[in-house]
Scaffold this motif. Structure first.
Motif, short mmCIF file in Angstrom:
data_model
loop_
_atom_site.label_atom_id
_atom_site.label_comp_id
_atom_site.label_asym_id
_atom_site.label_seq_id
_atom_site.Cartn_x
_atom_site.Cartn_y
_atom_site.Cartn_z
N VAL A 162 0.84 -1.20 0.00
CA VAL A 162 0.00 0.00 0.00
C VAL A 162 0.88 1.25 0.00
CG1 VAL A 162 -1.80 1.26 1.25
CG2 VAL A 162 -1.77 -1.25 1.30
N ASP A 163 0.68 2.10 -1.00
CA ASP A 163 1.38 3.39 -1.06
C ASP A 163 0.30 4.47 -0.98
OD1 ASP A 163 2.73 5.74 -1.67
OD2 ASP A 163 3.97 4.79 -3.20
N LEU A 164 0.08 4.99 0.23
CA LEU A 164 -0.98 5.98 0.43
C LEU A 164 -0.66 7.32 -0.24
CD1 LEU A 164 -1.87 5.28 4.17
CD2 LEU A 164 -3.13 4.55 2.13
N ASP A 165 0.62 7.68 -0.30
CA ASP A 165 1.00 8.95 -0.92
C ASP A 165 0.68 8.96 -2.42
OD1 ASP A 165 1.95 9.96 1.50
OD2 ASP A 165 3.96 9.15 1.16
N ARG A 166 0.99 7.85 -3.08
CA ARG A 166 0.74 7.76 -4.53
C ARG A 166 -0.61 7.15 -4.86
NH1 ARG A 166 5.89 4.71 -6.38
NH2 ARG A 166 4.58 4.38 -8.19
N ARG A 167 -1.34 6.70 -3.81
CA ARG A 167 -2.66 6.08 -3.96
C ARG A 167 -2.60 4.85 -4.86
NH1 ARG A 167 -7.09 10.57 -4.90
NH2 ARG A 167 -8.35 8.80 -4.28
N ILE A 168 -1.64 3.95 -4.52
CA ILE A 168 -1.42 2.74 -5.32
C ILE A 168 -1.46 1.51 -4.41
CG2 ILE A 168 0.28 1.46 -6.68
CD1 ILE A 168 1.28 4.12 -7.73
N LEU A 169 -2.19 0.49 -4.86
CA LEU A 169 -2.16 -0.83 -4.23
C LEU A 169 -1.44 -1.76 -5.20
CD1 LEU A 169 -5.82 -1.29 -2.95
CD2 LEU A 169 -3.80 -0.83 -1.59
N SER A 170 -0.44 -2.46 -4.72
CA SER A 170 0.27 -3.42 -5.57
C SER A 170 -0.17 -4.82 -5.18
CB SER A 170 1.78 -3.29 -5.36
OG SER A 170 2.21 -2.00 -5.71
N ILE A 171 -0.62 -5.57 -6.18
CA ILE A 171 -1.03 -6.95 -5.93
C ILE A 171 0.18 -7.83 -6.19
CG2 ILE A 171 -2.59 -8.81 -6.59
CD1 ILE A 171 -4.51 -6.57 -7.54
N ARG A 172 0.79 -8.30 -5.12
CA ARG A 172 2.01 -9.11 -5.22
C ARG A 172 1.76 -10.57 -4.92
NH1 ARG A 172 6.62 -5.06 -3.60
NH2 ARG A 172 5.40 -3.17 -3.48
N GLN A 173 0.65 -10.85 -4.25
CA GLN A 173 0.34 -12.23 -3.88
C GLN A 173 -1.16 -12.38 -3.67
OE1 GLN A 173 2.47 -12.90 -0.25
NE2 GLN A 173 1.02 -11.77 1.00
N ALA A 174 -1.60 -13.60 -3.72
CA ALA A 174 -3.00 -13.93 -3.45
C ALA A 174 -3.02 -15.07 -2.44
CB ALA A 174 -3.72 -14.32 -4.72
N LEU A 175 -3.99 -15.05 -1.59
CA LEU A 175 -4.13 -16.10 -0.59
C LEU A 175 -5.06 -17.17 -1.14
CD1 LEU A 175 -3.49 -16.87 2.39
CD2 LEU A 175 -5.65 -15.78 2.99
N TYR A 176 -4.64 -18.40 -1.08
CA TYR A 176 -5.51 -19.49 -1.52
C TYR A 176 -5.29 -20.70 -0.64
CZ TYR A 176 -1.66 -21.96 -3.79
OH TYR A 176 -0.50 -22.64 -4.04
N GLN A 177 -6.28 -21.56 -0.65
CA GLN A 177 -6.20 -22.78 0.15
C GLN A 177 -6.25 -23.96 -0.80
OE1 GLN A 177 -9.45 -23.24 2.88
NE2 GLN A 177 -8.63 -25.06 3.81
N SER A 178 -5.24 -24.80 -0.71
CA SER A 178 -5.24 -26.00 -1.55
C SER A 178 -5.81 -27.17 -0.76
CB SER A 178 -3.82 -26.32 -2.03
OG SER A 178 -3.01 -26.64 -0.94
#
Length: 53
Positions: free
Chosen positions: A33-49
């Motif tokens: 989360v970059d609040l100054d630039r108003r950017i969310l970076s999606i680097r991972q996803a949570l999943y259940q195998s």
């Protein structure tokens, strides 16, 4: 308002306004989360195998 309810509202608003999947929202960390630039970076996803035997 209860903390769990607040988290649910924030997650719903994120999904509705960004199109993020639930697994992507659950995988967010503060470093994504970059609040100054108003950017969310999606680097991972949570999943259940599931392991089937």
């Amino acid at each position: 308002m209860q903390p769990k309810r607040i988290v649910s509202i924030i997650a719903f608003e994120l999904a509705a306004s960004t199109g993020m999947r639930v697994s992507e929202i659950l995988g967010l960390r503060w470093r994504d989360v970059d609040l100054d630039r108003r950017i969310l970076s999606i680097r991972q996803a949570l999943y259940q195998s599931r392991i089937r035997s």
